[in-house]
Design a protein around this motif. Structure first.
Motif, PDB file in Angstrom:
ATOM      1  N   SER A   9       1.179  -1.228  -0.084  1.00 56.43           N
ATOM      2  CA  SER A   9      -0.073  -0.036  -0.087  1.00 56.43           C
ATOM      3  C   SER A   9       0.724   0.962  -0.021  1.00 56.43           C
ATOM      4  N   ILE A  10       1.819   1.163   1.188  1.00 58.75           N
ATOM      5  CA  ILE A  10       2.708   2.120   1.274  1.00 58.75           C
ATOM      6  C   ILE A  10       3.712   1.873  -0.343  1.00 58.75           C
ATOM      7  N   PRO A  16       4.920   7.445  -8.536  1.00 57.46           N
ATOM      8  CA  PRO A  16       3.463   8.742  -9.281  1.00 57.46           C
ATOM      9  C   PRO A  16       3.055   7.824 -10.022  1.00 57.46           C
ATOM     10  N   ALA A  17       2.487   8.542 -10.824  1.00 53.93           N
ATOM     11  CA  ALA A  17       1.490   7.812 -11.917  1.00 53.93           C
ATOM     12  C   ALA A  17       1.845   8.107 -13.009  1.00 53.93           C
ATOM     13  N   HIS A  18       1.705   7.920 -14.124  1.00 52.14           N
ATOM     14  CA  HIS A  18       2.719   7.748 -15.134  1.00 52.14           C
ATOM     15  C   HIS A  18       3.150   9.050 -15.720  1.00 52.14           C
ATOM     16  N   ASN A  19       2.162  10.231 -15.625  1.00 54.64           N
ATOM     17  CA  ASN A  19       1.823  11.293 -16.132  1.00 54.64           C
ATOM     18  C   ASN A  19       3.546  11.974 -15.027  1.00 54.64           C
ATOM     19  N   GLY A 212       4.680   9.376   7.605  1.00 56.94           N
ATOM     20  CA  GLY A 212       3.449  10.102   7.367  1.00 56.94           C
ATOM     21  C   GLY A 212       3.312  11.177   6.253  1.00 56.94           C
ATOM     22  N   ALA A 213       3.815  12.346   6.789  1.00 62.57           N
ATOM     23  CA  ALA A 213       3.882  14.287   6.065  1.00 62.57           C
ATOM     24  C   ALA A 213       4.481  13.453   4.649  1.00 62.57           C
ATOM     25  N   HIS A 219       0.177  11.379  -1.854  1.00 63.08           N
ATOM     26  CA  HIS A 219      -1.003  11.111  -1.826  1.00 63.08           C
ATOM     27  C   HIS A 219      -1.779  11.878  -2.111  1.00 63.08           C
ATOM     28  N   LEU A 220      -2.097  12.820  -1.672  1.00 66.50           N
ATOM     29  CA  LEU A 220      -3.337  13.863  -1.866  1.00 66.50           C
ATOM     30  C   LEU A 220      -2.439  14.829  -2.982  1.00 66.50           C
TER      31      LEU A 220
END
Length: 235
Positions: A9-10, A16-19, A212-213, A219-220
């Motif tokens: 999950s981590i 990152p996404a491909h873009n 966590g940061a 993630h966001l």
């Protein structure tokens, strides 16, 4: 089984996404080689790969910039440092110390100048001198300082860097999200869609297992963690 699931999950969050994938060295070399290609302009020098470092005061932007310069130089690139922090007293001298230690050129015009104009001049100078990467140091600013945030947006919009890296401390906590969102908002103000491309986490050797940061910011926002800094050595 729980440990493996957590690790997966981590890894998914941090990947990152491909873009949004950022491979700084590969991108810089690719741009340099493209400028040497058959269809490259013979009369106009190739524009270097431009990286802008942004963040609040005291998080280690200049040191991180110097570490990235060392990394690039060690891998065959020819970086130039651009002193575009024309606000903080001693900023140019600090960057000059790094430039001398690394034996790389520094471009500056002193203080009380338009940072965007200094960045443009540095990029033009690097193109003429054959430097293939320009690392732009910017003034640290609090995320709620409207005039300085506007100046930062102006620098990024007018110079259109290849990469904008947000620098923050690994121990920043929830305030890091506020910083990141405010800087991202400042860059995208004025109707353009420029975003922060990646995150540099400094002082990562001080956080133990508290990451966590890093997870939350990635993630966001979708911006990947490009580098983590440990210690003050360039290596």
């Amino acid at each position: 089984a729980v440990r493996h699931a957590l690790e997966a999950s981590i890894e998914k969050i941090l990947r990152p996404a491909h873009n949004r994938d950022v491979d700084l060295l590969r991108s810089a070399v690719a741009k340099r080689e493209k400028g040497k290609g058959f269809f490259a302009s013979k009369s106009k020098p190739t524009r270097p790969y431009v990286i802008v470092m942004i963040g609040i005061n005291g998080v280690g932007k200049s040191t991180s910039l110097a570490k990235i310069a060392y990394y690039l130089k060690s891998n065959g690139c020819s970086p130039l440092l651009a002193a575009c922090d024309t606000f903080r007293s001693g900023a140019v001298e600090q960057l000059n110390v790094h430039a001398k230690c690394l034996d790389v050129p520094l471009y500056h015009k002193g203080y009380a100048k338009d940072p965007s104009a200094v960045a443009k001049a540095a990029i033009d100078h690097a193109a003429q001198e054959g430097n293939d990467v320009v690392l732009v140091d910017t003034a640290g600013r609090m995320q709620n300082n409207v005039p300085l945030m506007k100046a930062l947006s102006k620098l990024v919009v007018e110079n259109d860097p290849d990469l904008v890296l947000f620098v923050c401390e690994a121990l920043v906590g929830n305030d890091g999200m506020d910083q990141l969102f405010m800087f991202d908002k400042a860059l995208s103000s004025g109707g353009h869609s420029r975003q922060i491309d990646g995150i540099v986490l400094t002082k990562f050797d001080t956080v133990s297992d508290k990451v966590g940061a890093a997870l939350t910011m990635t993630h966001l926002t979708g911006a990947p963690v490009v580098f983590v800094g440990t210690g003050k050595r360039y290596k």
